[in-house]
Write a protein that holds these residues in place. Structure first.
Motif, mmCIF file in Angstrom:
data_model
loop_
_atom_site.group_PDB
_atom_site.id
_atom_site.type_symbol
_atom_site.label_atom_id
_atom_site.label_comp_id
_atom_site.label_asym_id
_atom_site.label_seq_id
_atom_site.Cartn_x
_atom_site.Cartn_y
_atom_site.Cartn_z
ATOM 1 N N UNK A 1 0.834 -1.219 0.000
ATOM 2 C CA UNK A 1 0.000 0.000 0.000
ATOM 3 C C UNK A 1 0.857 1.251 0.000
ATOM 4 N N UNK A 2 1.950 1.207 0.805
ATOM 5 C CA UNK A 2 2.854 2.356 0.830
ATOM 6 C C UNK A 2 3.482 2.575 -0.538
ATOM 7 N N UNK A 3 3.896 1.440 -1.186
ATOM 8 C CA UNK A 3 4.468 1.571 -2.528
ATOM 9 C C UNK A 3 3.444 2.136 -3.516
ATOM 10 N N UNK A 4 2.214 1.677 -3.386
ATOM 11 C CA UNK A 4 1.162 2.187 -4.278
ATOM 12 C C UNK A 4 0.936 3.672 -4.051
ATOM 13 N N UNK A 5 0.969 4.092 -2.771
ATOM 14 C CA UNK A 5 0.794 5.521 -2.495
ATOM 15 C C UNK A 5 1.942 6.325 -3.090
ATOM 16 N N UNK A 6 3.198 5.765 -2.968
ATOM 17 C CA UNK A 6 4.333 6.467 -3.567
ATOM 18 C C UNK A 6 4.185 6.543 -5.089
ATOM 19 N N UNK A 7 3.730 5.426 -5.676
ATOM 20 C CA UNK A 7 3.525 5.447 -7.130
ATOM 21 C C UNK A 7 2.458 6.453 -7.524
ATOM 22 N N UNK A 8 1.381 6.515 -6.712
ATOM 23 C CA UNK A 8 0.320 7.488 -7.006
ATOM 24 C C UNK A 8 0.850 8.909 -6.908
ATOM 25 N N UNK A 9 1.684 9.154 -5.836
ATOM 26 C CA UNK A 9 2.275 10.488 -5.699
ATOM 27 C C UNK A 9 3.190 10.804 -6.881
ATOM 28 N N UNK A 10 3.995 9.771 -7.300
ATOM 29 C CA UNK A 10 4.890 9.973 -8.444
ATOM 30 C C UNK A 10 4.093 10.266 -9.717
ATOM 31 N N UNK A 11 3.017 9.475 -9.910
ATOM 32 C CA UNK A 11 2.178 9.709 -11.083
ATOM 33 C C UNK A 11 1.551 11.101 -11.051
ATOM 34 N N UNK A 12 1.164 11.534 -9.828
ATOM 35 C CA UNK A 12 0.599 12.877 -9.701
ATOM 36 C C UNK A 12 1.628 13.934 -10.071
ATOM 37 N N UNK A 13 2.883 13.695 -9.585
ATOM 38 C CA UNK A 13 3.946 14.639 -9.929
ATOM 39 C C UNK A 13 4.218 14.639 -11.429
ATOM 40 N N UNK A 14 4.250 13.426 -12.019
ATOM 41 C CA UNK A 14 4.464 13.360 -13.467
ATOM 42 C C UNK A 14 3.341 14.046 -14.229
#
Length: 458
Positions: free
Chosen positions: A271-284
């Motif tokens: 879940x933490x990795x998914x949240x980081x990926x979501x944050x990264x996708x948001x930044x991208x």
């Protein structure tokens, strides 16, 4: 005392209503509801003597004397048992002698009988009623009042009531009887009795069905009890096996808890990795939106640069046209000078006698040549200025071209998100001795016309 003839509550209510109406009183529904609440449910109904006692105790005939109650009972008996809908004294007109005689009239569902007295011993005749009969009210005549007429198939009967109220009651009763005959319906009390009978049958059938269902439920309950006893024994046997399995279950539970804890930790990590990926996708996504905004700004600037380039090309075209016109004028001047020079040489070679004249002409020609040289110098000066303007425009064009190239490079880096707008093809140029001209045929003709005008003036 045995209950040989029972009256259920519905019949009691109907009978008491009829008695109350016969006595001229009002039905008290609340009082009867209170009586129903206090009624002994263990009884199926009332006997005849209990019903007489209920009527005689004055609970539902309060304020009425015994004679009124007796008359009301007699009236209800006549209606319900003898089918007498209405009875009473009225005057009847004879068919032969046309005299008026008092008779006791008895109205039944399909006949009106009239007697000498109310003891019903001496019957004088009948009026048969059917659907073709009718009753009409008549005006007062021959000293008789409250008259009405009964028309049958073969006879007509004139009757006089004692007062207007009796007249209206008889007319209404006879009219209702004829209407029921037309409809083929039984009298109201019989119809109500039939409905109550059908309702009782329905209630009894429902009660029997309910008893049958209760028996079935009781049988099913006994079967369930036996099944539960069997299940209880099986549960006791299973309890011993469950005790042994409890230890295994506890051990399995500990293992499952450990496994669950591991799975929970892994799930938290995922879940933490998914949240980081979501944050990264948001930044991208934000960077992509910013890049799109930059490209839009770049597109606007590129449009401005293209506009500047187009303006520079227009200026270059204007300067080129001016330069071509100047070159054309210069070429024409040079051709004219060469022509004059040839003419001068020819004039020198002709005769010496004309030398003086030619000298004078030469002087004039030299003056004209001087003026032409001055004009040529002026044109040369204008040509230099045009060249300087051309150089300036050329520099602007080179700068615009360099800007356009830089913007082309930047746009190319964005994989062709924006398609460059380039100037379209030009029309064919006018060809001169020095190459393609920067002016049109009409401008050249205008320039030649001005030059010829100046020459004629000189």
């Amino acid at each position: 005392m045995p209950y040989l003839n029972k009256f259920i509550l519905e019949k009691i209510e109907y009978l008491l209503k009829k008695l109350t109406e016969a006595m001229g009183g009002g039905w008290q529904q609340e009082q009867f509801e209170h009586y129903k609440i206090n009624f002994d449910d263990s009884k199926d109904g009332l006997s005849v003597w209990e019903l007489i006692e209920l009527i005689g105790n004055g609970q539902f005939s309060k304020g009425m004397d015994r004679q009124t109650v007796s008359m009301a009972i007699n009236e209800v008996f006549n209606e319900l048992i003898l089918d007498v809908l209405k009875q009473g004294y009225m005057m009847k007109k004879g068919h032969r002698r046309k005299n008026w005689t008092e008779r006791w009239f008895v109205l039944k569902p399909n006949i009106i009988s009239y007697y000498v007295g109310e003891d019903l011993k001496d019957k004088k005749g009948d009026i048969l009623l059917d659907e073709n009969c009718c009753v009409e009210s008549l005006p007062d005549k021959d000293g008789k009042k409250c008259l009405f007429l009964i028309k049958c198939f073969d006879k007509t009967f004139e009757i006089s009531a004692s007062d207007k109220k009796k007249k209206q009651e008889w007319i209404q009763a006879i009219h209702s009887t004829i209407h029921l005959l037309k409809l083929g319906s039984p009298p109201p009390h019989k119809e109500a009795r039939q409905r109550r009978k059908e309702l009782r049958k329905k209630l009894l059938a429902e009660q029997e069905e309910l008893e049958r269902q209760m028996k079935e439920l009781q049988t099913a309950n006994e079967n369930k009890q036996q099944e539960l006893e069997t299940v209880r024994k099986k549960l006791e046997e299973a309890a011993s096996r469950a005790a042994e399995e409890e230890k295994k279950r506890l051990q399995t539970q500990v293992e499952l808890q450990a496994r669950f804890s591991t799975e929970l930790e892994r799930e938290k990590l995922i879940r933490q990795q998914m949240e980081e990926q979501v944050a990264q996708k948001s930044s991208e996504l934000e960077q992509y939106l910013q890049r799109v905004q930059e490209l839009e700004d770049m597109y606007l600037k590129l449009q401005e640069a293209l506009e500047d380039e187009r303006q520079a090309r227009q200026d270059e075209e204007t300067v080129r046209k001016l330069q071509a016109r100047l070159l054309e004028e210069e070429s024409s001047k040079r051709a004219e000078l060469e022509k004059w020079h040839l003419e001068q040489q020819q004039a020198i070679q002709t005769t010496e006698a004309e030398k003086q004249e030619l000298e004078n002409q030469r002087v004039l020609k030299e003056r004209a040549l001087q003026e032409a040289m001055e004009q040529l110098e002026q044109l040369e000066l204008e040509r230099k200025q045009a060249l300087e303007q051309y150089e300036g425009v050329k520099k602007k064009l080179e700068m615009a071209t360099s800007k356009t190239k830089s913007w082309k490079d930047k746009v190319a880096q964005h994989e062709g998100l924006i398609r460059l707008i380039e100037p379209g093809s030009k029309n064919p140029h006018l060809i001169t001795n020095w190459g393609p001209a920067a002016f049109t045929q009409a401008e050249l003709e205008e320039r030649e016309k001005n030059w010829k005008g100046k020459k004629n003036t000189e």
